[in-house]
Design a protein around this motif. Sequence first.
Motif: not given
Length: 765
Positions: A153, A156-157, A160, A216, A277, A282, A290, A293-294
């Motif tokens: 996780e 992935q963040t 971004m 972001t 998130a 973010l 986000r 996307q998940r």
Amino acid sequence: MTNAPPPPSSAAQSARNILTRLHEVMASRANAQGKLNQVVGIIGECLDSEVCSIYLLREGALELYATRGLKQEAVHVTRLGLGEGLVGTIAEHIETLNLDEAAAHPDFSYRPETGEELFHSFAGVPIIRRERAVGVLCVQHADPRRYDDIEIETLQTVAMVLSELIANADLVDTAARTDAAATDQSAQRLSGQKLVDGMGAGVAVFHQPRITIEHTVADDTEAERHRVYAAFDKMREQIDRMASQAEFGVGGEHEEVLETYKMFAYDEGWSRRINEAIDSGLTAEAAIERVQQRTRMRMRQIDDPLLRDRMHDLEDLSNRLIRIVSGQMGTAAQMGLRQDSILIARNLGPAELLEYDRRRLKGVVLEEGSLTAHVIIVARAMGVPVIGRVRDVRTSIREGDLLLLDASAGTVQVRPTPAVQEAFDAKLEISQKRRANLAALRDLPAITKDGVAIELMINAGLREDVAALDLTGARGIGLFRTEFQFLVSATLPARERQQRLYRDVLDAAGDRPVIFRTVDIGGDKALPYMNVGDSAQEENPAMGWRALRLALEREGLLKVQARALMEAAAGRTLNVMFPMVSEPWEYEAARSLFVGQRTWLASHNKKLPVAIRYGAMLEVPGLVETLDLMLPHLDFLSIGTNDLTQFLFAADRAHPRLAERYDWLSPTVMRYLARVVKIVSGSKVALGVCGEMGGRPLEAMALLGLGIERLSITPAGVGPVKAMIRSLDLAKLRADMPAILAQPSSDPRKQYHDWAARHRVDLGD
Ligand code: PEP
Ligand code: MG
């Protein structure tokens, strides 16, 4: 969303720690390479990974840009193609990989210069910008262990945030930016299917503007949280308002969609994930994206079409939420076109197209679309060229790109070179000259070479369309689609508004006849404010509760229209036509309703039309079996070839895949029409065609050959069809028709074309 945020989860906390440090790097004065080196250091350290690397797409390959843990000599040396090795696989499929033994994966590709043989575990995530992978972020570890969910996780963040860093020109030099950006700059030519002929130039405008998230990383988490609260409130308000406006009550598809929207809009799980998130540092927009996307990634693993549909709804809602939070609302129409534009969309409804400013809309490019869909008929009426079934629109065209649309060639030139632009201008000039030549035919009669007068009328649906009568020199309006007014309205148009439109049209037409068709709503002409489905969702709306079927049951609707038409036509002749008649009793019922309204108006001393002529459309094939029974009660019959052919072939007229499968000139259609001509001949009923088929010179020639002498067509078709008529020896064609029908060739289009060429018929090509 509740107002007291829960304490941040460990995943959020972990991401937040990294994001706080990345924020400092982003704000620092280091050069691009320096920043990337710091970034891999921070991520590796925070995730306790011996290796952290960033690969960026450059000149078509993924190049190692920065690493902690691999050999520094490999930086800017190691390059992997898309689909090559683990890194290339991640970028190509936009997927996450999490492996305890990297070398065991079938896509593993060993690069000795990196020294990676020391490391076993591997996790990598794509860095995504505008729905494309522009790089890969990966971590590696000496122990053969899988990274846990929290670490993935976090990666992935972070990816971004990296996408923002990469897009930022001061991180990588312009020359070294993604190849996506590089190809985006070059000229390109996309092809599709001609749906409305013509040429146009303008800048690309997306119907649903794509929102690019610029920031972001949040400066102030609490402020972001409040932005999301406010956006959720606003979105829920909008959905509730939409639900309460569904004016025709309960049941049907419309309500079900809204119910699903409502369910998602109030879903605490969704808002909680967005909140988490935000906790990770973010901004509101990035947090929504986000979570989206998940969800998308999870979706890929689910193989349930029903669930997938629901997920589309969630995507829709998610986009709406991002638009609200970023203040970028509405479609391009609502924002207004500022210059000559070419509109890009997956598909459009007729009402959506009508919202655009005709003067600045120079063309439409659709990813889907088919020839007889109503949006195309509307575009034709607006004189806007359209091509459909164009692939890769979203990846090849960017908002603001210059586009040259040549619908006759089925192409759109994207960011054209000066040479292409020059060729386009030259062709445009020729086509304008040809149009001017056709305009010169305006005042000449539509008479064949051997002296048969053809009644050439136009199809219309909007007040402005009536101007086409003078421009084309047509004899009248053979089909006025009254439902267009319903389509462009936000609510059901009141009788006074209907009456005003009809009167304006009659006034403008003067002594030229106008045939008003009663509302043909339903099918692909759904009204957002009216639930036209039955209590159960309609599986086949084109064959469903539409047109006359709906109007006879919603008697109030038809009565209001009948009165509006009669009052508008007071003192003149009113021509009314009923759509989608399937059996004679339906025609009789509609006619009696009109007779009843006439009586009512007379009893209230209202001024009446001097005469009312009644007609029906033949667009349901079965009607031909009982046509003889209806003829004595009819004044005219108009063949709607758009619906007729969709039902003859059982092929959805709006289906992009079927758009070119069946030909109007096939013996199926031609023999059917010959039969209709035979049944009607000898009666006093005037027979015509008002479908799109009649607006094309070759098809119009074939119709004339069958014995049809009245055509109501799209205004743009009048010039070319008149040129064909004036060059045609009709007696010769009619003499040859029985043989053509009896022995059709396997390529009927060519057969007619050859005939026209042999007899020097002007088809304009
Ligand atoms: C037809 O079906 O051919 C027709 C003229 O009606 P519409 O295209 O409006 O359905
Ligand atoms: Mg129709």
